[in-house]
Design a protein around this motif. Sequence first.
Motif, PDB file in Angstrom:
ATOM      1  N   VAL A 439     -10.148 -28.869 -39.005  1.00  0.00           N
ATOM      2  CA  VAL A 439      -8.575 -28.569 -39.266  1.00  0.00           C
ATOM      3  C   VAL A 439      -8.190 -27.397 -38.503  1.00  0.00           C
ATOM      4  O   VAL A 439      -7.058 -27.339 -38.452  1.00  0.00           O
ATOM      5  CB  VAL A 439      -8.327 -28.484 -40.564  1.00  0.00           C
ATOM      6  N   GLN A 440      -8.974 -26.596 -38.075  1.00  0.00           N
ATOM      7  CA  GLN A 440      -8.650 -25.317 -37.260  1.00  0.00           C
ATOM      8  C   GLN A 440      -9.588 -25.016 -36.119  1.00  0.00           C
ATOM      9  O   GLN A 440     -10.638 -25.304 -36.360  1.00  0.00           O
ATOM     10  CB  GLN A 440      -8.236 -24.279 -38.077  1.00  0.00           C
ATOM     11  N   SER A 441      -9.100 -24.668 -35.282  1.00  0.00           N
ATOM     12  CA  SER A 441     -10.179 -24.023 -34.067  1.00  0.00           C
ATOM     13  C   SER A 441     -10.403 -22.725 -34.448  1.00  0.00           C
ATOM     14  O   SER A 441     -10.019 -22.064 -35.201  1.00  0.00           O
ATOM     15  CB  SER A 441      -9.236 -24.074 -32.669  1.00  0.00           C
ATOM     16  N   ALA A 442     -11.745 -22.459 -33.782  1.00  0.00           N
ATOM     17  CA  ALA A 442     -12.285 -21.169 -34.187  1.00  0.00           C
ATOM     18  C   ALA A 442     -11.513 -20.160 -33.829  1.00  0.00           C
ATOM     19  O   ALA A 442     -11.117 -19.088 -34.700  1.00  0.00           O
ATOM     20  CB  ALA A 442     -13.582 -21.031 -33.283  1.00  0.00           C
ATOM     21  N   GLU A 443     -10.583 -20.262 -32.627  1.00  0.00           N
ATOM     22  CA  GLU A 443      -9.606 -19.225 -32.111  1.00  0.00           C
ATOM     23  C   GLU A 443      -8.602 -19.002 -33.469  1.00  0.00           C
ATOM     24  O   GLU A 443      -8.002 -17.818 -33.804  1.00  0.00           O
ATOM     25  CB  GLU A 443      -9.179 -19.628 -31.009  1.00  0.00           C
ATOM     26  N   SER A 444      -7.934 -20.007 -33.804  1.00  0.00           N
ATOM     27  CA  SER A 444      -6.931 -20.167 -34.713  1.00  0.00           C
ATOM     28  C   SER A 444      -7.467 -19.515 -36.045  1.00  0.00           C
ATOM     29  O   SER A 444      -6.710 -18.839 -36.578  1.00  0.00           O
ATOM     30  CB  SER A 444      -6.473 -21.416 -34.738  1.00  0.00           C
ATOM     31  N   MET A 445      -8.666 -19.990 -36.400  1.00  0.00           N
ATOM     32  CA  MET A 445      -9.043 -19.487 -37.922  1.00  0.00           C
ATOM     33  C   MET A 445      -9.599 -18.033 -37.612  1.00  0.00           C
ATOM     34  O   MET A 445      -9.088 -17.347 -38.852  1.00  0.00           O
ATOM     35  CB  MET A 445     -10.536 -20.232 -38.167  1.00  0.00           C
ATOM     36  N   LEU A 446      -9.825 -17.425 -36.568  1.00  0.00           N
ATOM     37  CA  LEU A 446     -10.360 -16.040 -36.695  1.00  0.00           C
ATOM     38  C   LEU A 446      -8.767 -15.186 -36.898  1.00  0.00           C
ATOM     39  O   LEU A 446      -8.530 -14.191 -37.108  1.00  0.00           O
ATOM     40  CB  LEU A 446     -10.719 -15.813 -35.295  1.00  0.00           C
ATOM     41  N   ASP A 447      -7.640 -15.843 -35.993  1.00  0.00           N
ATOM     42  CA  ASP A 447      -6.393 -15.428 -36.256  1.00  0.00           C
ATOM     43  C   ASP A 447      -6.028 -15.005 -37.744  1.00  0.00           C
ATOM     44  O   ASP A 447      -5.475 -14.354 -38.049  1.00  0.00           O
ATOM     45  CB  ASP A 447      -5.202 -16.084 -35.123  1.00  0.00           C
ATOM     46  N   SER A 448      -6.054 -16.486 -38.319  1.00  0.00           N
ATOM     47  CA  SER A 448      -5.793 -16.464 -39.827  1.00  0.00           C
ATOM     48  C   SER A 448      -6.647 -15.432 -40.817  1.00  0.00           C
ATOM     49  O   SER A 448      -6.153 -14.706 -41.497  1.00  0.00           O
ATOM     50  CB  SER A 448      -6.246 -18.046 -40.490  1.00  0.00           C
ATOM     51  N   LEU A 449      -7.763 -15.153 -40.169  1.00  0.00           N
ATOM     52  CA  LEU A 449      -8.743 -14.251 -40.859  1.00  0.00           C
ATOM     53  C   LEU A 449      -8.246 -12.900 -40.756  1.00  0.00           C
ATOM     54  O   LEU A 449      -8.186 -11.981 -41.612  1.00  0.00           O
ATOM     55  CB  LEU A 449     -10.171 -14.342 -40.573  1.00  0.00           C
ATOM     56  N   SER A 450      -7.647 -12.630 -39.530  1.00  0.00           N
ATOM     57  CA  SER A 450      -7.347 -11.375 -39.225  1.00  0.00           C
ATOM     58  C   SER A 450      -5.927 -10.999 -39.795  1.00  0.00           C
ATOM     59  O   SER A 450      -5.693  -9.692 -40.114  1.00  0.00           O
ATOM     60  CB  SER A 450      -6.985 -11.095 -37.812  1.00  0.00           C
ATOM     61  N   LYS A 451      -5.261 -12.032 -40.363  1.00  0.00           N
ATOM     62  CA  LYS A 451      -3.873 -11.668 -41.276  1.00  0.00           C
ATOM     63  C   LYS A 451      -4.228 -11.641 -42.874  1.00  0.00           C
ATOM     64  O   LYS A 451      -3.551 -10.993 -43.375  1.00  0.00           O
ATOM     65  CB  LYS A 451      -3.056 -12.943 -40.700  1.00  0.00           C
ATOM     66  N   VAL A 452      -5.246 -12.641 -43.205  1.00  0.00           N
ATOM     67  CA  VAL A 452      -5.239 -12.717 -44.816  1.00  0.00           C
ATOM     68  C   VAL A 452      -6.578 -12.585 -45.253  1.00  0.00           C
ATOM     69  O   VAL A 452      -6.544 -12.759 -46.583  1.00  0.00           O
ATOM     70  CB  VAL A 452      -4.547 -14.189 -45.004  1.00  0.00           C
TER      71      VAL A 452
END
Length: 606
Positions: A439-452
């Motif tokens: 449901v997310q790309s690796a790049e998108s999920m790493l961005d999410s992790l960096s935020k929350v």
Amino acid sequence: MTTRQRHHVPDAIHTNGSASNPWWANAVVYQIYPRSFQDGNADGYGDLKGITSRLDYLAELGIDAIWLSPVYRSPQDDNGYDISDYRDIDPMFGTLDDMDALVSRAHELGIKIVMDLVVNHTSDEHAWFQASRDKTSPKSDWYWWRPAREGCVPGSEGAEPNRWGGTFGGSAWEYDEERGEYYLHTFSRKQPDLNWENPEVRHAVYDMMNWWLDRGIDGFRMDVITLISKTIDANGRLPGESQGLIPDEAAGEEGYSSPWPFSMDGPRLDEFLQEMRAEVFEGRTDYLTVGEGQGISPVRNEHITDPANKELDMLFLFDHVGVDQDGAKWNIGQLQLPELKRAMVDQQTAVASKGWASLYFNNHDQPRALSRWGDTSTEESRVKSAKAIALMLHMHRGTPYVYQGEELGMTNAGFTALDQYRDLESINAFHQRVEDAKVQSAESMLDSLSKVSRDNSRTPMQWDDSRYAGFTPADAGVEPWLAVNGNKAEINAEGEVADPESVFAFYRKLIALRHTDDVVSSGSFTAIDVDDAKVYAFLRVLGDRRLLTVVNMSSERVSLPVETYLRLTDGLEADKVLIANVDIDDLTSSVAKGELSAWSAFVYEI
């Protein structure tokens, strides 16, 4: 850093003729995440001796109590929230003697110690669970054991008792070959849920709590306590165990359904909390009980924290820290300030006449609020927005909680690769969302992790600008368990304690204001201009005194909302500004024009 003996907070305060309040009504609690606070033996992990060595710093800050995240013996599958022995200290953190020394020294400084209580579940390595694996054991029903679904081979795919999913991914059921049945785990498979329907379980928990209180601690923060009562039918069955109440095709990224609607604020929660109060706290004074309140509405918060109902002193609610999330934790959007205000107003309104509120934006499960809602693009905006967010939170009615490093303006970790993370939730979520559910790309999920990601708040405390920020000695030959934030040179306690303009100094003023001003600790709350997208304003009133809090929660110069400005049309008198994060002359000039500069915040007596 200055060492000083701080006055002990009185057990009750009186506010302009109002009824006596408990000590925690004008207190500020400081949360310590032990493995990240101070490494006292140079092994890369924080410990109890390290915490004790830094108590003078906390006394200087002015806090009244410490909430200590778990230090019990644990396999550390979920950083100590998986407890294998409630009556011992994990060797990572030290010994029971070290714990006694910490409590003793804290009490000398007028600081109370509140321990984390994790009793929705234990570790699967706890003696209780190991005994329960034997169907003939007296503890055989201390956990939620269930056979395979009818017609299914035990241990085979799809044979789980129902289709509940675990919070950390996968099924909420784990098959145990020794017992030949499945056990429920709302969180990690190594965290089996205790069966609170069994009175023997409850009284074993109460005995343990009394043991710690007798040892000298001052209360408990109760982890996921609102999950202890599960919904069951007349035959003791959970939803989905009979006639497919939760179908196999249940919605969810992995085909699982959340168990939380059937465990959050369950049917016997009030009964269990009242029993706990009677068995543990009756006859005791000066303790604090605060529960983590998953699934609790503001109205239910009022009921649970109403002293007449004899349950808990306060709860941590969640609505306000989810206002920028779209459906899932990992879908992050921009903060819409009116949404945050409405969530906070709902909480304040519910406890206006009875009950109490806890005030927090940060803790070990949340990213740094400063990175989330503030402006860290420059050093000036970081400091100013850190102070603004702090002032806004602390001026609400309730008990504020400060998470370690928040008082320095610490920020998110800045990690860019998965191997930098240690948090079980974050690592599992990456694999599930990127590799399994897609449901997310690796790049998108790493961005999410960096935020929350929870690791954003778990990086080591920044004491100085040395190699490991003073958390672990630079010459120890070991690295901290989690990487130190790269901005340790700009943000550290050594540089801030002596600086009268630092974030630390501002927190000291906020804490002192709560201790000394009855309006802050006990006044009523009224929101102003709730729909304004930039300015957060509200009144606190007690007797004939009125305090106006105004905060520009943006990086732009803004016009004061009409309703707020009408209260300031006569201009500001400098001696009536109780606290501000900007120069008073500049503030007076701006307000006279009906404006506020970026991240300006102040409290004014009108």
